[in-house]
Write a protein that holds these residues in place. Structure first.
Motif, PDB file in Angstrom:
ATOM      1  N   GLU A  61       0.725  -1.075   0.058  1.00  0.00           N
ATOM      2  CA  GLU A  61       0.046  -0.044   0.005  1.00  0.00           C
ATOM      3  C   GLU A  61       0.946   1.379  -0.037  1.00  0.00           C
ATOM      4  N   ARG A  62       1.849   1.363   0.772  1.00  0.00           N
ATOM      5  CA  ARG A  62       2.755   2.501   0.772  1.00  0.00           C
ATOM      6  C   ARG A  62       3.492   2.745  -0.608  1.00  0.00           C
ATOM      7  N   ARG A  63       3.998   1.498  -1.047  1.00  0.00           N
ATOM      8  CA  ARG A  63       4.613   1.771  -2.566  1.00  0.00           C
ATOM      9  C   ARG A  63       3.554   2.275  -3.294  1.00  0.00           C
ATOM     10  N   GLY A 178      11.322  18.716   8.950  1.00  0.00           N
ATOM     11  CA  GLY A 178      10.285  17.651   9.123  1.00  0.00           C
ATOM     12  C   GLY A 178      10.574  16.279   9.582  1.00  0.00           C
ATOM     13  N   THR A 179      11.237  16.128  10.615  1.00  0.00           N
ATOM     14  CA  THR A 179      11.523  15.128  11.420  1.00  0.00           C
ATOM     15  C   THR A 179      11.319  15.277  12.887  1.00  0.00           C
ATOM     16  N   SER A 180      10.754  14.400  13.715  1.00  0.00           N
ATOM     17  CA  SER A 180      10.546  14.448  15.041  1.00  0.00           C
ATOM     18  C   SER A 180      11.584  14.134  16.012  1.00  0.00           C
ATOM     19  N   GLY A 181      12.609  13.718  15.447  1.00  0.00           N
ATOM     20  CA  GLY A 181      13.934  13.441  16.591  1.00  0.00           C
ATOM     21  C   GLY A 181      13.600  12.213  17.478  1.00  0.00           C
TER      22      GLY A 181
END
Ligand code: BJW
Length: 236
Positions: A61-63, A178-181
């Motif tokens: 699905e992600r693909r 855009g990354t949560s760390g």
């Protein structure tokens, strides 16, 4: 503080937030991927061993979602930067989509793997893959039925770490977008770059777990912040 336009060596780390405005879900938001798909079920080797069909369906699905998505202004701006910045540049992405490449960037390293790649556990070959894997297709190289998504799950070693650490040691600017760390080793890159003398900048919709580690944090959507920052770097 050094001016942005004087940087000669930039390392950019991107996370799911840069692709959110392309319609791809992030992981840890309230309606994120981990809400509907528990992480231990779909993003660990143990989960895959327990229920390969569930994991293959999740990544099938992600693909399909990746193939249907288009780069947004943040990806396009980084592609522009990659083509016009004369210094050293490396975009290290945790994302498995190919939106940086379709946004025109070529200096891209996928540390957590790629949705459009299948990995044969029998012969170790990797193949560009746009279809599904759940029905167990044979590996085009060896004929065995042993292909899994070419994705780095929890407990596995992210790809090309030596190259990343070398680039962080040489960087004079490290930018996280855009990354949560929340996930290591990527969450520790800011401290590694800073320890080697780099200035550090975070671009995020909201404060992240790692915000306190950055020299500067700018808050807002990537589609607005990234093009503005790229203009600053290119001195326009
Ligand atoms: C916007 C926006 C908009 C929204 N504009 N912003 C302590 C130290 C070191 C390691 C560990 C440790 N404790 C445990 C570990 C191990 C573990 C780990 O980190 N666990 C944590 C839970 C603590 N790490 C591992 O197992 C890794 N391997 C490893 O460590 O090997 C040993 C090693 C040691 C030392 C050196 C080298 C190796 C492997 C991690 C694999 C992660 N895999 C996943 C899934 C596969 C890919 C996929 O299916 O897509 O990768 S998990 C998932 O999280 C995915 C992501 O790449 C990753 C990071 O998520 P990301 O991108 O930050 O997304 P979100 O949702 O968290 O955040 C989105 C952000 O965007 C938010 O901040 C929003 O505000 C923002 N945003 N819209 C701008 N429009």
């Amino acid at each position: 503080m050094r001016a942005m336009s004087s940087n000669r060596n930039i390392v950019i780390l991107t996370g799911a937030g840069i692709s959110a405005e392309s319609g791809l879900k992030t992981f840890r938001a309230e309606d994120g991927l981990w809400e509907s798909h528990p992480v231990d079920q779909v993003a660990t080797p143990e989960g895959f061993a327990r229920d390969p069909d569930l994991v293959q369906r999740f990544y099938d699905e992600r693909r399909a979602q990746v193939l249907a998505a288009s780069p947004n202004p943040a990806h396009m701006a980084l592609g522009h930067l990659d083509r016009h910045f004369a210094g050293e540049l490396l975009i290290v992405t945790q994302n498995i989509d190919d939106l940086h490449e379709r946004g025109g960037a070529s200096r891209v390293l996928h540390m957590h793997g790629e949705a459009l790649s299948a990995w044969c556990r029998a012969c170790d070959a990797r193949h560009r893959w746009t279809g599904t894997l759940r029905e167990g297709p044979a590996c085009p190289a060896c004929g065995e039925v042993a292909m899994r998504p070419d994705i780095v799950w929890f407990g596995e070693m992210p790809y090309r770490m030596d190259e990343i650490f070398d680039a962080l040691a040489r960087a004079d600017l490290f930018v996280s977008i855009g990354t949560s760390g929340a996930v290591y080793p990527a969450a520790g890159f800011v401290q590694q770059a800073a320890a080697h003398g780099a200035r550090t900048l975070e671009l995020n919709l909201e404060e992240s777990l790692g915000s306190r580690n950055f020299d500067e944090t700018r808050l807002g959507p990537a589609s607005e912040l990234v093009p503005r920052w790229v203009e600053e770097v290119l001195g326009r």
